[in-house]
Design an enzyme around this catalytic site. Structure first.
Site, PDB file in Angstrom:
ATOM      1  N   HIS A 136       0.852  -1.188   0.000  1.00 12.93           N
ATOM      2  CA  HIS A 136       0.000   0.000   0.000  1.00 12.93           C
ATOM      3  C   HIS A 136       0.882   1.231   0.000  1.00 12.93           C
ATOM      4  O   HIS A 136       1.938   1.230   0.624  1.00 12.93           O
ATOM      5  CB  HIS A 136      -0.902   0.010   1.244  1.00 12.93           C
ATOM      6  CG  HIS A 136      -2.057   0.943   1.127  1.00 12.93           C
ATOM      7  ND1 HIS A 136      -1.952   2.282   1.404  1.00 12.93           N
ATOM      8  CD2 HIS A 136      -3.328   0.727   0.726  1.00 12.93           C
ATOM      9  CE1 HIS A 136      -3.126   2.845   1.190  1.00 12.93           C
ATOM     10  NE2 HIS A 136      -3.972   1.938   0.775  1.00 12.93           N
TER      11      HIS A 136
ATOM     12  N   ASP B  98      -7.965  -5.375  -0.002  1.00  6.66           N
ATOM     13  CA  ASP B  98      -8.441  -6.238  -1.086  1.00  6.66           C
ATOM     14  C   ASP B  98      -8.047  -7.698  -0.911  1.00  6.66           C
ATOM     15  O   ASP B  98      -8.526  -8.556  -1.651  1.00  6.66           O
ATOM     16  CB  ASP B  98      -7.899  -5.721  -2.432  1.00  6.66           C
ATOM     17  CG  ASP B  98      -8.493  -4.370  -2.793  1.00  6.66           C
ATOM     18  OD1 ASP B  98      -9.694  -4.203  -2.568  1.00  6.66           O
ATOM     19  OD2 ASP B  98      -7.758  -3.494  -3.278  1.00  6.66           O
TER      20      ASP B  98
HETATM   21  N1  CMC Z   1       4.072  -7.611  -4.830  1.00  8.30           N
HETATM   22  C1  CMC Z   1       5.394  -7.580  -5.037  1.00  8.30           C
HETATM   23  N2  CMC Z   1       6.161  -6.479  -4.852  1.00  8.30           N
HETATM   24  C2  CMC Z   1       5.533  -5.369  -4.470  1.00  8.30           C
HETATM   25  C3  CMC Z   1       4.143  -5.316  -4.252  1.00  8.30           C
HETATM   26  C4  CMC Z   1       3.409  -6.498  -4.445  1.00  8.30           C
HETATM   27  N3  CMC Z   1       2.084  -6.518  -4.232  1.00  8.30           N
HETATM   28  N4  CMC Z   1       3.784  -4.068  -3.883  1.00  8.30           N
HETATM   29  C5  CMC Z   1       4.903  -3.344  -3.871  1.00  8.30           C
HETATM   30  N5  CMC Z   1       5.967  -4.132  -4.237  1.00  8.30           N
HETATM   31  C6  CMC Z   1       7.391  -3.719  -4.274  1.00  8.30           C
HETATM   32  C7  CMC Z   1       7.675  -2.883  -5.516  1.00  8.30           C
HETATM   33  O1  CMC Z   1       8.099  -3.693  -6.588  1.00  8.30           O
HETATM   34  C8  CMC Z   1       8.770  -1.981  -5.001  1.00  8.30           C
HETATM   35  O2  CMC Z   1       9.971  -2.728  -4.956  1.00  8.30           O
HETATM   36  P1  CMC Z   1      11.395  -1.999  -5.224  1.00  8.30           P
HETATM   37  O3  CMC Z   1      11.534  -1.002  -4.114  1.00  8.30           O
HETATM   38  O4  CMC Z   1      12.389  -3.101  -5.182  1.00  8.30           O
HETATM   39  O5  CMC Z   1      11.278  -1.357  -6.568  1.00  8.30           O
HETATM   40  C9  CMC Z   1       8.369  -1.701  -3.550  1.00  8.30           C
HETATM   41  O6  CMC Z   1       7.607  -2.856  -3.155  1.00  8.30           O
HETATM   42  C10 CMC Z   1       7.529  -0.443  -3.372  1.00  8.30           C
HETATM   43  O7  CMC Z   1       6.402  -0.553  -4.234  1.00  8.30           O
HETATM   44  P2  CMC Z   1       5.825   0.628  -5.114  1.00  8.30           P
HETATM   45  O8  CMC Z   1       5.163   0.052  -6.307  1.00  8.30           O
HETATM   46  O9  CMC Z   1       6.884   1.657  -5.330  1.00  8.30           O
HETATM   47  O10 CMC Z   1       4.761   1.214  -4.092  1.00  8.30           O
HETATM   48  P3  CMC Z   1       3.543   2.122  -4.440  1.00  8.30           P
HETATM   49  O11 CMC Z   1       3.227   2.838  -3.200  1.00  8.30           O
HETATM   50  O12 CMC Z   1       3.811   2.927  -5.661  1.00  8.30           O
HETATM   51  O13 CMC Z   1       2.382   1.079  -4.816  1.00  8.30           O
HETATM   52  C11 CMC Z   1       0.591  -0.443  -4.643  1.00  8.30           C
HETATM   53  C12 CMC Z   1       1.388   0.679  -3.945  1.00  8.30           C
HETATM   54  C13 CMC Z   1      -0.661  -0.723  -3.838  1.00  8.30           C
HETATM   55  C14 CMC Z   1       0.161   0.038  -6.030  1.00  8.30           C
HETATM   56  C15 CMC Z   1       1.461  -1.690  -4.743  1.00  8.30           C
HETATM   57  O14 CMC Z   1       1.820  -2.141  -3.464  1.00  8.30           O
HETATM   58  C16 CMC Z   1       0.778  -2.813  -5.528  1.00  8.30           C
HETATM   59  O15 CMC Z   1       0.858  -2.843  -6.761  1.00  8.30           O
HETATM   60  N6  CMC Z   1       0.085  -3.779  -4.836  1.00  8.30           N
HETATM   61  C17 CMC Z   1      -0.663  -4.806  -5.512  1.00  8.30           C
HETATM   62  C18 CMC Z   1      -1.999  -4.256  -5.999  1.00  8.30           C
HETATM   63  C19 CMC Z   1      -2.960  -4.055  -4.852  1.00  8.30           C
HETATM   64  O16 CMC Z   1      -3.123  -4.905  -3.991  1.00  8.30           O
HETATM   65  N7  CMC Z   1      -3.639  -2.902  -4.863  1.00  8.30           N
HETATM   66  C20 CMC Z   1      -4.669  -2.560  -3.849  1.00  8.30           C
HETATM   67  C21 CMC Z   1      -4.199  -1.410  -3.000  1.00  8.30           C
HETATM   68  S1  CMC Z   1      -5.151  -1.179  -1.491  1.00  8.30           S
HETATM   69  C22 CMC Z   1      -6.771  -0.798  -1.925  1.00  8.30           C
HETATM   70  C23 CMC Z   1      -6.936   0.274  -2.906  1.00  8.30           C
HETATM   71  O17 CMC Z   1      -6.289   1.297  -2.880  1.00  8.30           O
HETATM   72  O18 CMC Z   1      -7.771   0.101  -3.769  1.00  8.30           O
END
Ligand code: CMC
Length: 432
Positions: free
Chosen positions: A310, A367
């Site tokens: 998140h 989720d």
């Molecule tokens: N699986 C694997 N790696 C992950 C995941 C994941 N679910 N989420 C984040 N990471 C890694 C990402 O690759 C990055 O690694 P590195 O630092 O080595 O590059 C690090 O963790 C930070 O991630 P980010 O993508 O920079 O973080 P963000 O804040 O931009 O993204 C997120 C947040 C929710 C989009 C992301 O965690 C994600 O894609 N999660 C899976 C989709 C999901 O479950 N979404 C629902 C979010 S909660 C409810 C809502 O808002 O609707």
């Protein structure tokens, strides 16, 4: 941080030093007010994803991602989940106070009274493909219903906003249910005004004119809980979209329709659908749980552990904690079992012990478990995100209303750092 927070921040750029005011939040949060930055220095800030940017002040929801805290207008989500109802929470988000008994009864009556949609709108559904995703259908329908109210004039803008708020909240279950009925070719069911908001939603989804359908109270309560937990989450992608569209003074229906589209994406609300697809793929032997986890960690693979991570929570999402427990409760009370829950628990155990997830502070989000409950309630997978939208409706409305009363509000218009070609002369087609 509150006591020691200075009143200003000093920024040095080359030989120029400027002072920028600091805005203090209620709970120790603080922001450097950069509104004067470009005017004074010519510089802007660069923050893709806006993770360090406060786009507004708000009184609606408090979220502390480090400690895993979520409160609506001061009330902890855990207490609201246990004791409140969805419409009471909607009132709280709109008014920032819990309603009195009379206020709540009048509000519930007003909402239920407006739940029917215009007869002509039914033709709108039938013009769309049955296989169309219900999120697209709901976004289109919510935008379209504004056309029914264009001619209605109000002297006081507050009255107009309140009327739009009630209509959106009231009609969303009907629109959601009709998007499903359309996909399965069943007749649309009129709302029943004696039912509660959640019960009515289930009735319009699963009832048919052929036989009586009385929603199971366990299922009704579980749905109400899900709606409460999704009701607001401060400046997330879809809410920021609603505020941004509203910032151009587009009407509430158009703004919320855009919010529904933003929610659809798999990184946002669409994740609940993707979680179940992931669990099914593991159950059906496409990949084992550990193979899946290896792929989720592999930077060369697009796979992510859906329902994990998140932008703000760097701790267990409090909504996921409540839903994990509710999942067990609902399955035991409905007398059903779901092998997908075992897979989800296994994935969570692996992730929480894996240095990749631990170091990046990736925990289950809302989720991860919500889809398993939707499944237990009999809600089809493609409708999961629609139910998220149903829950988020009061939050979108409350944030839209707050924006429109905010003295500091302006049209949202970010800047950019241009990296394209320098100026050059047009070359005629024959000379290229
Ligand atoms: N699986 C694997 N790696 C992950 C995941 C994941 N679910 N989420 C984040 N990471 C890694 C990402 O690759 C990055 O690694 P590195 O630092 O080595 O590059 C690090 O963790 C930070 O991630 P980010 O993508 O920079 O973080 P963000 O804040 O931009 O993204 C997120 C947040 C929710 C989009 C992301 O965690 C994600 O894609 N999660 C899976 C989709 C999901 O479950 N979404 C629902 C979010 S909660 C409810 C809502 O808002 O609707």
């Amino acid at each position: 941080m509150a006591d020691s927070t200075p009143d200003t921040a000093r920024l040095i750029i080359g030989d120029q030093e400027i002072e920028l005011p600091i805005i203090r939040g209620r709970e120790g949060d603080a922001a450097v007010d950069i509104r004067g930055l470009r005017g004074k220095t010519g510089y802007i800030t660069y923050d893709p994803g806006l993770g360090n940017t406060g786009s507004c002040t708000s009184e609606i929801t408090y979220l502390n991602g480090e400690e895993g805290i979520l409160r609506y207008s001061g009330y902890p989500i855990e207490e609201l989940a246990k004791q409140s109802s969805f419409l009471e929470v909607a009132w709280l988000l709109f008014k920032r106070e819990l309603p009195s008994r009379d206020e709540l009864q009048a509000f519930e009556k007003e909402v239920i009274y407006h739940s029917m949609v215009h007869e002509d709108l039914k033709r709108f559904f039938s013009s769309l493909p049955k296989a169309g995703h219900p999120m697209a259908i709901c976004a289109a329908t919510v935008g379209a219903i504004s056309t029914f109210y264009e001619a209605v004039r109000y002297e006081d803008p507050d009255d107009e906003h309140w009327a739009a708020a009630i209509r959106l909240l009231a009609k969303m279950p009907t629109i959601a249910a009709y998007s499903y009925k359309h996909s399965v070719g069943q007749p649309f069911m009129y709302p029943r005004n004696e039912l509660s908001y959640a019960a009515n939603t289930l009735y319009m989804m699963f009832g048919t004119p052929c036989e009586a359908y009385d929603p199971d109270p366990v299922v009704v309560r579980a749905l109400d809980l899900l709606l409460i937990l999704h009701a607001d989450h401060e400046q997330n992608c879809s809410t920021s979209t609603v505020r941004t569209v509203g910032s151009s003074h587009a009407n509430m229906f158009a703004s919320v329709s855009a919010g529904i589209s933003a929610l659809w994406g798999p990184l946002h609300g669409g994740a609940n659908e993707k979680v179940i697809e992931m669990l099914i793929a593991i159950r059906d032997g496409d990949r084992s749980a550990s193979e899946f986890m290896e792929l989720a960690k592999d930077k060369n693979s697009p796979v992510r552990l859906m329902g994990f991570g998140h932008r703000v929570y760097k701790n267990y999402d409090p909504r996921a904690r409540i839903l994990k427990k509710a999942c067990h409760d609902v399955l035991s009370r409905t007398g059903t079992s779901n092998p997908l829950l075992e897979i989800a628990l296994e994935l969570e155990d692996i992730a929480l012990a894996d240095p990749y997830f631990v170091e990046r502070k990736l925990y289950p989000n809302v989720d991860f478990y919500s889809g398993l409950i939707y499944q237990a309630l009999g809600i089809p997978v493609e409708m999961f995100t629609v139910f998220f939208a149903l829950g988020r409706m009061p939050g979108w409305i409350a944030q839209w209303l707050e924006f429109h009363r905010d003295q500091d509000a302006k049209i949202n218009r970010p800047r950019q750092v241009y990296l394209g070609h320098e100026t050059r002369s047009y070359v005629a087609l024959d000379e290229r």
